[in-house]
Design a protein around this motif. Sequence first.
Motif, PDB file in Angstrom:
ATOM      1  N   SER A  87       0.846  -1.196   0.000  1.00  0.00           N
ATOM      2  CA  SER A  87       0.000   0.000   0.000  1.00  0.00           C
ATOM      3  C   SER A  87       0.881   1.245   0.000  1.00  0.00           C
ATOM      4  N   PRO A  88       0.339   2.398  -0.441  1.00  0.00           N
ATOM      5  CA  PRO A  88       1.163   3.602  -0.531  1.00  0.00           C
ATOM      6  C   PRO A  88       1.338   4.341   0.784  1.00  0.00           C
ATOM      7  N   GLY A  89       0.546   4.020   1.782  1.00  0.00           N
ATOM      8  CA  GLY A  89       0.625   4.723   3.058  1.00  0.00           C
ATOM      9  C   GLY A  89      -0.209   4.025   4.105  1.00  0.00           C
ATOM     10  N   ALA A  90      -0.312   4.648   5.258  1.00  0.00           N
ATOM     11  CA  ALA A  90      -1.048   4.056   6.368  1.00  0.00           C
ATOM     12  C   ALA A  90      -2.544   4.005   6.090  1.00  0.00           C
ATOM     13  N   ALA A  91      -3.187   2.941   6.567  1.00  0.00           N
ATOM     14  CA  ALA A  91      -4.651   2.860   6.568  1.00  0.00           C
ATOM     15  C   ALA A  91      -5.148   3.487   7.867  1.00  0.00           C
ATOM     16  N   LYS A  92      -6.092   4.408   7.766  1.00  0.00           N
ATOM     17  CA  LYS A  92      -6.564   5.151   8.936  1.00  0.00           C
ATOM     18  C   LYS A  92      -8.028   4.815   9.208  1.00  0.00           C
ATOM     19  N   TRP A  93      -8.273   4.364  10.421  1.00  0.00           N
ATOM     20  CA  TRP A  93      -9.637   4.051  10.857  1.00  0.00           C
ATOM     21  C   TRP A  93     -10.082   5.169  11.793  1.00  0.00           C
ATOM     22  N   TYR A  94     -11.072   5.947  11.342  1.00  0.00           N
ATOM     23  CA  TYR A  94     -11.485   7.151  12.055  1.00  0.00           C
ATOM     24  C   TYR A  94     -12.477   6.844  13.180  1.00  0.00           C
ATOM     25  N   ARG A  95     -12.555   7.768  14.125  1.00  0.00           N
ATOM     26  CA  ARG A  95     -13.550   7.658  15.196  1.00  0.00           C
ATOM     27  C   ARG A  95     -14.941   7.634  14.583  1.00  0.00           C
ATOM     28  N   ALA A  96     -15.841   6.855  15.169  1.00  0.00           N
ATOM     29  CA  ALA A  96     -17.142   6.661  14.543  1.00  0.00           C
ATOM     30  C   ALA A  96     -18.160   6.213  15.576  1.00  0.00           C
TER      31      ALA A  96
END
Length: 279
Positions: A87-96
Motif C-alpha cells: 500500500s502507498p501509506g497508512a490505513a486510517k480508521w477514524y472515530r465513529a
Amino acid sequence: MNLPVSSVLYTPSWHAELELGYARFGASTRPVLRRHKGPLRVQKHLYAEGPEVCQHIIVHPPGGIAGGDRLDITASVGTNAWAQLTSPGAAKWYRAAGPAYQQLKLHVAAGATLEWMPQETIVYSAAQAELQTVIELEGDARLLYWDVVALGRPAAGERFDRGHFQSRLDIRRDGRALWHERQRVSGDDGLLDSPIGLDGQPVFATLLITGTLDPELLQRCRELPSKVRGDLTQLPDLLVARCLASEALHARDWLIALWTLLRPALLGREALAPRIWST
C-alpha cells in the motif's frame, strides 16, 4: 435550525470491493483479473524485480475508513505465480458512532507465492475497527504476511481510550489450520498497560512466513538491532515474529529487516524493497 429526520439518521458510508487474480505465463506473472466496486483500486502493475514477481499497490482513495464503511478484498495467485501486494501509506480508521469492516480473502495455489505487505494501520481513539482475514494455501504454496497496528496517535497526544479494534486471522494449508488468532482491544482496556498485554506500547506488529528456518539464521534474526521489543517462534511450517513498539516506523523497520533476511532463505529471492515505501 431543525434538520429533517432523514438527514439526522443517515450516515454516509462506502462499500468497496476489490478482486484480483494472477497467473503464470512462461517466466512471467501477469494479472488476469482486476475487478473493483467503489473506492478501492490497484495502481499499474510493476516488475521491479523482473517478470517473475508482479507487484501491485492497493489504493483506497478516500484515505480513511469511517463508521459503516466496508472493504472487501479478494486475491487469488495461480500455480507457480508470484504476487506482491502493498500500500502507498497508512490505513486510517477514524472515530465513529458505529463499526467499520474489512474482509480479506487470499488464495495461493500450489507452487505460487504471495507477499502481503501493507503499511501500518492507524486506529484512532473512538474508532470501531473490525477486520477478518482468511488465507487458503494449496500444496507447497508459500506466504509472507505482515501487519502493523498503531492504537491512537501518541504524537498528537491521543491515547486509545475509546472504541475498539478487533481482528481474526485464519491461515490454512489444504484445509488444515496453520494459524488461528482472534484479537480484541477496547479503549482503556487494562491490557493496554499490562505487562502481559501491550505494556504501555501503542504499536504491535506480526510477521508470518511459511517454512522452517535454519537455527543459525533464526538467531541472527533475534539479534537484529532495533528499537522494538520483539522475538520469533518457529512452528511447524510457519515462522512467527511479533513485536511491541512506541512508533509504527520502528515496527515497520524491524519487519523490513527481518524480511531482508527471511526472503532469500525461505522464498528464494533477494529482498528488494518496493519504491513506494520510500516516497
